[in-house]
Write a protein that holds these residues in place. Structure first.
Motif, PDB file in Angstrom:
ATOM      1  N   MET A   1       3.285 -29.658  -1.207  1.00 58.24           N
ATOM      2  CA  MET A   1       2.327 -29.455  -0.115  1.00 58.24           C
ATOM      3  C   MET A   1       1.504 -28.195  -0.402  1.00 58.24           C
ATOM      4  SD  MET A   1       2.876 -29.575   3.963  1.00 58.24           S
ATOM      5  CE  MET A   1       4.214 -28.520   4.109  1.00 58.24           C
ATOM      6  N   SER A   2       0.203 -28.278  -0.314  1.00 57.35           N
ATOM      7  CA  SER A   2      -0.604 -27.095  -0.527  1.00 57.35           C
ATOM      8  C   SER A   2      -0.688 -26.304   0.765  1.00 57.35           C
ATOM      9  CB  SER A   2      -2.014 -27.477  -0.963  1.00 57.35           C
ATOM     10  OG  SER A   2      -2.764 -27.849   0.157  1.00 57.35           O
ATOM     11  N   ILE A   3      -1.152 -25.101   0.649  1.00 56.32           N
ATOM     12  CA  ILE A   3      -1.216 -24.243   1.830  1.00 56.32           C
ATOM     13  C   ILE A   3      -2.199 -24.806   2.853  1.00 56.32           C
ATOM     14  CG2 ILE A   3      -3.045 -22.710   0.963  1.00 56.32           C
ATOM     15  CD1 ILE A   3      -1.308 -20.426   2.134  1.00 56.32           C
ATOM     16  N   ALA A   6      -0.453 -27.283   4.815  1.00 57.87           N
ATOM     17  CA  ALA A   6       0.464 -26.610   5.728  1.00 57.87           C
ATOM     18  C   ALA A   6      -0.291 -26.132   6.969  1.00 57.87           C
ATOM     19  CB  ALA A   6       1.120 -25.427   5.025  1.00 57.87           C
ATOM     20  N   ALA A 180      -1.284  -4.266 -14.393  1.00 61.14           N
ATOM     21  CA  ALA A 180      -0.090  -4.637 -13.627  1.00 61.14           C
ATOM     22  C   ALA A 180       0.556  -5.885 -14.234  1.00 61.14           C
ATOM     23  CB  ALA A 180      -0.467  -4.885 -12.176  1.00 61.14           C
ATOM     24  N   LEU A 181      -0.271  -6.837 -14.668  1.00 57.84           N
ATOM     25  CA  LEU A 181       0.276  -8.070 -15.247  1.00 57.84           C
ATOM     26  C   LEU A 181       0.968  -7.782 -16.571  1.00 57.84           C
ATOM     27  CD1 LEU A 181      -2.557 -10.683 -14.577  1.00 57.84           C
ATOM     28  CD2 LEU A 181      -0.511 -10.210 -13.246  1.00 57.84           C
ATOM     29  N   LEU A 194       3.769 -14.034 -26.583  1.00 57.88           N
ATOM     30  CA  LEU A 194       3.827 -14.687 -25.269  1.00 57.88           C
ATOM     31  C   LEU A 194       2.848 -14.021 -24.304  1.00 57.88           C
ATOM     32  CD1 LEU A 194       6.699 -16.329 -23.575  1.00 57.88           C
ATOM     33  CD2 LEU A 194       5.524 -14.642 -22.199  1.00 57.88           C
ATOM     34  N   ARG A 197      -0.580 -15.341 -25.190  1.00 58.01           N
ATOM     35  CA  ARG A 197      -0.850 -16.742 -24.848  1.00 58.01           C
ATOM     36  C   ARG A 197      -0.813 -17.021 -23.347  1.00 58.01           C
ATOM     37  NH1 ARG A 197       3.052 -19.959 -26.488  1.00 58.01           N
ATOM     38  NH2 ARG A 197       4.192 -18.300 -27.533  1.00 58.01           N
ATOM     39  N   ARG A 198       0.123 -16.402 -22.640  1.00 56.34           N
ATOM     40  CA  ARG A 198       0.331 -16.769 -21.240  1.00 56.34           C
ATOM     41  C   ARG A 198      -0.350 -15.828 -20.255  1.00 56.34           C
ATOM     42  NH1 ARG A 198       5.299 -19.768 -21.908  1.00 56.34           N
ATOM     43  NH2 ARG A 198       4.713 -21.061 -23.678  1.00 56.34           N
ATOM     44  N   VAL A 199      -0.691 -14.619 -20.698  1.00 59.70           N
ATOM     45  CA  VAL A 199      -1.297 -13.667 -19.756  1.00 59.70           C
ATOM     46  C   VAL A 199      -2.743 -13.357 -20.149  1.00 59.70           C
ATOM     47  CG1 VAL A 199      -1.110 -11.385 -18.691  1.00 59.70           C
ATOM     48  CG2 VAL A 199       0.972 -12.655 -19.267  1.00 59.70           C
ATOM     49  N   PRO A 202      -5.328 -16.841 -20.818  1.00 60.20           N
ATOM     50  CA  PRO A 202      -5.807 -17.506 -19.601  1.00 60.20           C
ATOM     51  C   PRO A 202      -6.658 -16.589 -18.717  1.00 60.20           C
ATOM     52  CG  PRO A 202      -3.391 -17.592 -19.719  1.00 60.20           C
ATOM     53  CD  PRO A 202      -3.852 -16.831 -20.902  1.00 60.20           C
ATOM     54  N   GLY A 203      -6.317 -15.299 -18.706  1.00 62.43           N
ATOM     55  CA  GLY A 203      -7.104 -14.364 -17.899  1.00 62.43           C
ATOM     56  C   GLY A 203      -8.500 -14.159 -18.459  1.00 62.43           C
ATOM     57  N   SER A 278     -10.000 -23.041 -10.483  1.00 67.34           N
ATOM     58  CA  SER A 278      -9.673 -23.818  -9.289  1.00 67.34           C
ATOM     59  C   SER A 278      -8.646 -23.096  -8.427  1.00 67.34           C
ATOM     60  CB  SER A 278      -9.138 -25.189  -9.698  1.00 67.34           C
ATOM     61  OG  SER A 278      -8.013 -25.012 -10.515  1.00 67.34           O
ATOM     62  N   TRP A 279      -8.018 -22.044  -8.993  1.00 70.01           N
ATOM     63  CA  TRP A 279      -7.030 -21.299  -8.218  1.00 70.01           C
ATOM     64  C   TRP A 279      -7.690 -20.350  -7.245  1.00 70.01           C
ATOM     65  CZ3 TRP A 279      -8.082 -16.334  -9.618  1.00 70.01           C
ATOM     66  CH2 TRP A 279      -8.640 -16.140 -10.884  1.00 70.01           C
ATOM     67  N   PRO A 281      -9.485 -19.424  -4.004  1.00 70.95           N
ATOM     68  CA  PRO A 281      -9.695 -20.139  -2.737  1.00 70.95           C
ATOM     69  C   PRO A 281     -11.190 -20.392  -2.524  1.00 70.95           C
ATOM     70  CG  PRO A 281      -8.497 -18.076  -2.403  1.00 70.95           C
ATOM     71  CD  PRO A 281      -8.935 -18.091  -3.825  1.00 70.95           C
TER      72      PRO A 281
END
Lengths: 285, 273
Positions: A1-3, A6, A180-181, A194, A197-199, A202-203, A278-279, A281
């Motif tokens: 369920m998305s926010i 909700a 911070a990330l 890692l 690739r993951r931080v 994508p950023g 798309s993340w 809002p």
């Protein structure tokens, strides 16, 4: 369920006065609202074309000085009927695809390396800054000496035109990774690979795609100016010849082809940017 | 109530920074001696800038210590490890990942769990921190309190022996902060993790901890250790207990001595006692 769901299931937050109205504006715009940008945009274009046509129809100036949109449309149809345009488009397209494609690949690699390895950035900074502040088109005479007036000289100038905005934006994306990330990732013992690739990667995507988008403009400038100066075929060459022979409607038709290419490429990249974001809002005013 | 054996032991810990701009060595922490017992909830309070967060970062293994010793179960801490997990002051969530993806990031970075297992255990953690139904939400769609729950769940999923919490509720509003304190205690009593909690909020420290340690102003040292003998489980009403207020006075006075400004000028900022 998305926010959002909700919220819908639990409409306490929607306010007491008029909950349905409040929710509609927050969750999904009405149909008319949804198409508003397209409708207003289309009307605006039609308005400009109408004014242009009316001014041209008044024939204060001759067709070769100020053709109307209808003249340009007819010239466009004629271009495609005659068939030479296919060779021109293929030539320009090939230059663009090779030059811009190489710029994307190399720009991405160099930009990521410069962002990730500080020492590599120190080494590359003066070179990148030199080329970024030079209009790369100024190097065209050199490329003509080196590569002749076939497509190679244009590929070189397109490549250099698009390369540097891509490098600079990609590097900025990597450098702008939130401290911070990185702290969180290190704290959980993430390896450098890692983290990259993951931080970091994508950023950086929004920055990278912005670089690609800026690169399109520079690449198209390279196509047109390169061919204006010296070429055998190409849409830019077509513009040059049509201009020199006072075939103004034909010239404008070719300009529209270039503009259309730019708009299509930019729109594709814009769509990709939106997809990767798309993340975020969606808040509509 | 808890095992008296030491989980974390700090002996004469000194932490120094090289300040590039002024070209001087800056001593953040000067000889900290303390012990965190297994299963204990220990809170460190101190004036701002006293080096308490720096100390916590050293415990996490993110920064080296200049001298002294810092051991976890008798082993010297040199780098981050799966035996510790940090809950950060800023949530530090990846904005392009959902709640589920963010909760899984810790074990993913440690490579300590298969993907399927991580997903199902992450869902349990999300449930535990009260976020079920929000697995697919993105961080920017969440309130600050909910983001901190994700931050906590991410740390808990790595199943550390010791939980390090760096002012995790500092940026939340007063009501949310109290709710989160209550829930943190519930989760802590379920998971039985040793916890080291940094805060500048005296009430928060007393409410949560078995012992509160007061740091001096910079360079930080242990100034005072206060055993909090309030019975557990504690609900929020304990904050009005006379014993609670006595602790609060005691700790407040201890911190106040560390502040450079005269006491009269600080009365306005004193917590209601």
């Amino acid at each position: 369920m998305s926010i959002k769901e909700a919220d819908r299931a639990n409409p306490v937050t929607a306010g007491e006065s008029d909950p349905t109205r409040e929710r509609r504006s927050l969750v999904k715009p009405s149909r008319i609202r949804q198409y508003e940008p397209v409708v207003i945009g289309t009307l605006s274009v039609m308005f400009v074309l109408t004014v242009w046509q009316l001014v041209a129809n008044a024939r204060i100036y001759s067709v070769l000085f100020l053709p109307g949109p209808w003249d340009v449309a007819q010239a466009m149809v004629k271009l495609f009927q005659q068939g030479d345009i296919w060779l021109d488009m293929a030539t320009s397209g090939q230059e663009l695809a090779i030059g811009y494609g190489m710029a994307i690949i190399l720009g991405l690699v160099i930009g990521l390396l410069m962002g990730w390895y500080t020492r590599f950035q120190y080494a590359m900074d003066p070179i990148v800054n030199f080329f970024y502040s030079t209009p790369r088109i100024a190097l065209l005479p050199l490329f003509i000496i080196w590569f002749g007036i076939d497509i190679q000289s244009k590929i070189a100038v397109i490549f250099l035109g698009a390369l540097f905005p891509i490098i600079i934006n990609t590097m900025a994306g990597v450098r702008n990774t939130e401290a911070a990330l990185l702290g969180v990732a290190r704290s959980f013992g993430a390896s450098d690979a890692l983290i990259f690739r993951r931080v970091v990667l994508p950023g950086s995507v929004p920055f990278i795609l912005t670089g690609f988008r800026l690169g399109v403009g520079h690449a198209l400038t390279g196509v047109v100016v390169g061919e204006l100066i010296a070429a055998r075929h190409g849409v830019g060459q077509l513009i040059a010849i049509a201009g020199q022979t006072f075939q103004t409607p034909k010239m404008l038709a070719a300009v529209i082809l270039i503009a259309g290419t730019g708009m299509v490429l930019t729109t594709i990249l814009q769509r990709m940017e939106n997809r990767f974001q798309s993340w975020r809002p969606q808040i509509r005013r | 109530m808890y095992d008296r054996s030491a989980k974390l032991a700090a002996n004469g810990v000194v932490i120094e920074y090289w300040m590039q701009r002024s070209r001087t060595l800056f001593t953040a922490v000067q000889g900290v001696d303390l012990v965190v017992r297994t299963g204990e909830f220990l809170a460190i309070v101190g004036p701002s800038g006293c080096g308490k967060t720096t100390f916590l970062n050293a415990v996490d293994g993110l920064i080296p210590i200049a001298s002294g010793s810092l051991t976890l179960d008798g082993r010297e801490i040199s780098k981050p490890g799966p035996d510790r997990a940090m809950v950060f002051q800023q949530p530090g969530l990846l904005p392009w990942r959902t709640v589920l993806g963010n909760v899984m990031f810790g074990v993913e970075a440690q490579r300590s769990m298969g993907k399927q297992e991580a997903i199902s255990r992450a869902k349990q953690q999300i449930d535990l921190v009260g976020l079920s139904g929000f697995e697919d939400a993105y961080p920017l769609e969440l309130s600050g309190g909910m983001q901190q729950r994700v931050n906590l769940a991410r740390a808990l999923l790595t199943d550390p022996e010791m939980l390090l919490l760096d002012e995790p509720f500092a940026s939340l509003d007063a009501q949310t902060r109290e709710m989160m304190q209550l829930e943190l205690l519930k989760i802590w009593s379920k998971t039985k993790k040793t916890a080291l909690f940094i805060t500048h909020d005296i009430k928060e420290a007393i409410y949560l901890a078995d012992r509160v340690i007061v740091f001096t102003r910079r360079p930080g040292r242990v100034k005072k250790v206060v055993e909090i003998a309030l019975s557990r489980p504690r609900d929020l009403r304990v904050k009005r207990d006379p014993q609670f207020l006595t602790y609060e006075d005691e700790i407040w006075e201890s911190i106040q001595e560390e502040l450079a400004v005269p006491a009269e000028r600080l009365i306005a900022g004193m917590p209601a006692a």
